[in-house]
Write an enzyme that holds these catalytic residues in place. Structure first.
Site, short mmCIF file in Angstrom:
data_model
loop_
_atom_site.label_atom_id
_atom_site.label_comp_id
_atom_site.label_asym_id
_atom_site.label_seq_id
_atom_site.Cartn_x
_atom_site.Cartn_y
_atom_site.Cartn_z
N ARG A 59 52.14 32.01 34.20
CA ARG A 59 53.39 32.13 35.01
C ARG A 59 53.38 32.96 35.95
NH1 ARG A 59 58.35 29.85 32.66
NH2 ARG A 59 57.65 27.53 32.04
N GLN A 119 52.71 28.17 41.12
CA GLN A 119 53.86 27.44 41.12
C GLN A 119 53.34 25.88 41.70
OE1 GLN A 119 57.49 28.71 42.99
NE2 GLN A 119 57.65 30.56 41.81
N ASP A 121 51.67 24.22 38.50
CA ASP A 121 52.07 24.21 37.32
C ASP A 121 52.68 22.94 36.78
OD1 ASP A 121 53.57 24.90 35.00
OD2 ASP A 121 55.01 26.25 35.98
N SER A 160 55.66 22.50 34.27
CA SER A 160 56.75 22.66 34.73
C SER A 160 57.35 21.37 35.61
CB SER A 160 56.97 23.73 35.70
OG SER A 160 56.96 24.85 35.35
N TYR A 215 56.90 33.13 29.34
CA TYR A 215 57.50 32.37 28.27
C TYR A 215 58.13 33.00 27.16
CZ TYR A 215 54.11 28.64 30.44
OH TYR A 215 53.62 28.02 31.24
#
Length: 379
Positions: free
Chosen positions: A120, A125, A128, A131, A225
């Protein structure tokens, strides 16, 4: 270097690891892209669209003659063992539940990247996939409950009387949980949510839901997490959650720990304590489940001890695949962005000094690099 995308073989899987848009991105990087006939049809991408984007569409893939293999679902052990030594694979690997495949990849000398292990980091991003697919799954979980629930979700005030809104409880306020909250709110439900991470309270409130506060706190684990609780604290958590579960009409569980089996948040006794007609949707069913007794891909009817009737326990399986077009659009972009990080002038060379690349690596040079998976394999 040759990049190959095969048609997904797992029953029910409708996503694809590349779209025409991402094929064009890879070709622009100097890579040769081969895609199997029909690989994207279920996601509304035909062979001609891939060809127009610069891919070569083939009816049979030469598995022994590739440099990079892109996939959605974990590879079968047989396929993993046939990949050439030094090949690179990128996709979802579910390492804790696909140990034979992990072992085959290591034995074959394949460098495999599991996208659910991506750390993370702010710059991660765009790659990811956990996600992006959780967003799809969280949305779908609420729809599955909505379809099965024997009552309305929203409040209705009629001449024949007032129908109260459904009470939805979401356990886990990550991407899937927040999307579930938002979707349930849009459908008119009264929503509350719980997450072991204290920082999630503001996120839950921003979605218009009520945060459930328990006398139990935990800090975030590595990579942002939730940290896995000890057995004693997990038991205490279930004890404190029990009355909130019993009061819910719909329970949606989304808690997952990447690379490990899902934590049990709800016992069979807690499920049976819900009112008849209540719904439980477990998004973590494929990795063991957050709810005791869940079966991935099936509905389990649990007799209610709160009255005459049953509670329906829904084990979600491949939830994101139920919306294959948009799920593939997001996932393929994650995959292409990850591959682009390792590609310079048409050459794919992983840099293991990069914490994002190193963190996502499952196997390399004949060994399992992901410590929890290596421990499960006893290596």
């Amino acid at each position: 270097m040759r990049v190959v995308i095969a048609r997904e073989r797992r029953a029910g899987e409708r996503r694809v690891a590349a779209t025409p848009e991402t094929v064009a991105q890879l070709v622009a990087l100097g890579l040769e892209v081969l895609i199997e006939t029909g690989a994207g049809v279920a996601a509304a991408h035909g062979d001609s669209a891939y060809a127009d984007a610069g891919a070569t569409v083939v009816s049979q893939l030469a598995i022994g003659d590739l440099d990079v293999f892109l996939h959605v679902r974990p590879l079968a052990p047989g396929l993993a063992s046939r990949l050439p030594r030094g090949a690179i694979t990128i996709g979802l690997a579910s390492p804790s539940t696909e140990l034979p495949t992990v072992a085959a990849l290591a034995t074959a000398g394949v460098t495999s990247f599991a996208l659910e292990l991506v750390p993370r980091l702010s710059r991660a991003q765009s790659v990811d996939a956990l996600s992006s697919q959780s967003l799809v799954a969280g949305y779908r979980a609420v729809l599955e409950a909505f379809i099965r629930f024997p009552r309305f979700f929203p409040l209705f005030m009629t001449a024949a009387g007032t129908i109260p809104p459904a009470r939805v409880l979401v356990l886990g306020a990550g991407v899937a949980g927040l999307q579930a909250i938002g979707t349930a709110k849009r459908l008119g439900a009264r929503v509350s949510a719980y997450d072991v991470r204290p920082a999630s309270a503001e996120e839950v409130a921003s979605m218009g839901a009520t945060f459930v506060k328990l006398d139990l706190e935990a800090i975030e684990g590595a990579g942002g997490y939730a940290r896995e609780l000890s057995q004693d604290r997990a038991a205490r958590q279930r004890e404190l959650l029990a009355p909130h579960v019993a009061a819910a009409d719909v329970l949606i569980t989304t808690a997952a720990i990447p690379g490990r089996p899902a934590p049990i948040l709800v016992t069979a006794e807690m499920v049976s304590g819900m009112r008849p007609g209540s719904m439980v949707v477990d998004l973590a069913a494929e990795s063991g489940g957050n709810v005791e007794g869940v079966v991935a891909g099936s509905d389990v009817l649990v007799p209610s001890t709160a009255g005459e009737g049953v509670v329906t326990l829904v084990g979600m399986k491949d939830a994101a695949s139920a919306l294959p077009t948009d799920a593939s659009r997001l996932y393929a972009k994650n995959v292409a962005n990850f591959l682009a990080l390792m590609t310079t002038a048409g050459e794919v060379r992983p840099d293991f000094d990069d914490e994002m690349i190193a963190g996502a690596c499952l196997t390399h040079d004949g060994r399992v690099r992901h410590a929890p998976t290596a421990e499960l394999l006893g290596t």
